[in-house]
Write a protein that holds these residues in place. Sequence first.
Motif, short mmCIF file in Angstrom:
data_model
loop_
_atom_site.label_atom_id
_atom_site.label_comp_id
_atom_site.label_asym_id
_atom_site.label_seq_id
_atom_site.Cartn_x
_atom_site.Cartn_y
_atom_site.Cartn_z
N GLU A 102 0.86 -1.19 0.00
CA GLU A 102 0.00 0.00 0.00
C GLU A 102 0.89 1.24 0.00
N THR A 103 0.51 2.23 -0.80
CA THR A 103 1.28 3.47 -0.87
C THR A 103 0.39 4.67 -0.61
N GLU A 104 0.99 5.71 -0.09
CA GLU A 104 0.33 7.01 0.07
C GLU A 104 0.99 7.96 -0.91
N PHE A 105 0.19 8.78 -1.58
CA PHE A 105 0.75 9.77 -2.50
C PHE A 105 -0.13 11.00 -2.51
N ASP A 106 0.44 12.07 -3.03
CA ASP A 106 -0.28 13.33 -3.20
C ASP A 106 -0.01 13.77 -4.63
N ALA A 107 -1.00 13.65 -5.51
CA ALA A 107 -0.84 13.91 -6.94
C ALA A 107 -0.50 15.36 -7.26
N ARG A 108 -0.65 16.25 -6.31
CA ARG A 108 -0.30 17.65 -6.58
C ARG A 108 1.17 17.79 -6.97
N GLY A 109 2.04 16.97 -6.39
CA GLY A 109 3.45 17.01 -6.73
C GLY A 109 3.69 16.59 -8.17
N PHE A 111 1.68 16.79 -10.69
CA PHE A 111 1.14 17.75 -11.65
C PHE A 111 1.72 19.16 -11.47
N GLY A 112 2.68 19.30 -10.56
CA GLY A 112 3.36 20.57 -10.39
C GLY A 112 2.52 21.68 -9.78
N VAL A 113 1.47 21.32 -9.05
CA VAL A 113 0.61 22.34 -8.45
C VAL A 113 0.96 22.61 -6.99
N ALA A 114 1.94 21.88 -6.46
CA ALA A 114 2.43 22.11 -5.10
C ALA A 114 3.89 21.71 -5.07
N ASP A 115 4.67 22.39 -4.26
CA ASP A 115 6.09 22.11 -4.15
C ASP A 115 6.31 20.96 -3.16
N ILE A 116 5.90 19.77 -3.58
CA ILE A 116 6.04 18.56 -2.77
C ILE A 116 6.59 17.46 -3.67
N PRO A 117 7.19 16.42 -3.10
CA PRO A 117 7.70 15.33 -3.93
C PRO A 117 6.59 14.70 -4.78
N PRO A 118 6.90 14.38 -6.04
CA PRO A 118 5.88 13.79 -6.92
C PRO A 118 5.65 12.30 -6.69
N GLY A 119 6.50 11.66 -5.93
CA GLY A 119 6.38 10.22 -5.71
C GLY A 119 5.62 9.87 -4.45
N PHE A 120 5.76 8.63 -4.05
CA PHE A 120 5.06 8.12 -2.87
C PHE A 120 5.51 8.86 -1.62
N LYS A 121 4.56 9.09 -0.72
CA LYS A 121 4.86 9.67 0.59
C LYS A 121 5.28 8.57 1.56
N SER A 122 4.69 7.39 1.39
CA SER A 122 5.03 6.26 2.24
C SER A 122 4.67 4.96 1.53
N ILE A 123 5.33 3.90 1.97
CA ILE A 123 5.07 2.55 1.45
C ILE A 123 4.94 1.64 2.67
N ARG A 124 3.89 0.83 2.66
CA ARG A 124 3.69 -0.17 3.70
C ARG A 124 3.41 -1.51 3.03
N TYR A 125 3.88 -2.56 3.68
CA TYR A 125 3.51 -3.89 3.17
C TYR A 125 3.13 -4.81 4.31
N SER A 126 2.21 -5.68 4.00
CA SER A 126 1.69 -6.63 4.96
C SER A 126 1.94 -8.03 4.42
N VAL A 127 2.51 -8.88 5.24
CA VAL A 127 2.87 -10.23 4.84
C VAL A 127 2.02 -11.23 5.62
N THR A 128 1.43 -12.16 4.91
CA THR A 128 0.69 -13.25 5.55
C THR A 128 1.32 -14.56 5.08
N ILE A 129 1.80 -15.33 6.03
CA ILE A 129 2.41 -16.62 5.70
C ILE A 129 1.68 -17.71 6.48
N GLU A 130 1.24 -18.71 5.73
CA GLU A 130 0.59 -19.88 6.34
C GLU A 130 1.61 -21.01 6.35
N SER A 131 1.85 -21.56 7.53
CA SER A 131 2.89 -22.58 7.67
C SER A 131 2.70 -23.37 8.95
#
Length: 175
Positions: A102-109, A111-131
């Motif tokens: 899962e990622t968080e982003f702000d598309a304003r970056g 499209f150049g409408v805000a001075d913020i990074p154009p990429g992901f703000k954060s990345i999270r991953y969830s792992v489920t292992i059955e064993s």
Amino acid sequence: MADPNTIKNVFKRNVKALKLRPSIGQSTALTHVHVVDGTTCEIVSGSKRLTVDVGKDAGGNDAGPGPGILERAALGSCLAIGYATWAAYLEIPIDDIKVDVETEFDARGQFGVADIPPGFKSIRYSVTIESPASEEEIKRLVEKADKYSPVRDDFQRAIPIQRELTIKSSIKEWT
């Protein structure tokens, strides 16, 4: 389908080969990207082909997954393959592996409408292992696989990037 013994044997063979000749693990990879229709890209890397695009809401043709989907897929699949590989190598039985990214982003970056990074703000991953293995064994497996995941490392570490630009004129001269 690759069974755990095959995965383990190939892993061991690769480890041995890399220890004997480290240079065989050093290479350069090349992927070609060609815009073929508006925003639709044809991707070729060796014998693999893929179509990438953005959705109609972004002006695209919706002909394939977009770059953000591929980023999440690259991370999730690298992690999942790593868990399967390390489980085979460590002889930890696995019945099922699932990874959600899962990622968080702000598309304003973007499209150049805000001075913020154009990429992901954060990345999270969830792992489920059955064993049937113990919780400690699974945690050890996940820690080891995460530590050696190349795509996880790519996302986590700053990597030098350079651009080379070639401009070809499409203006026809009259003679």
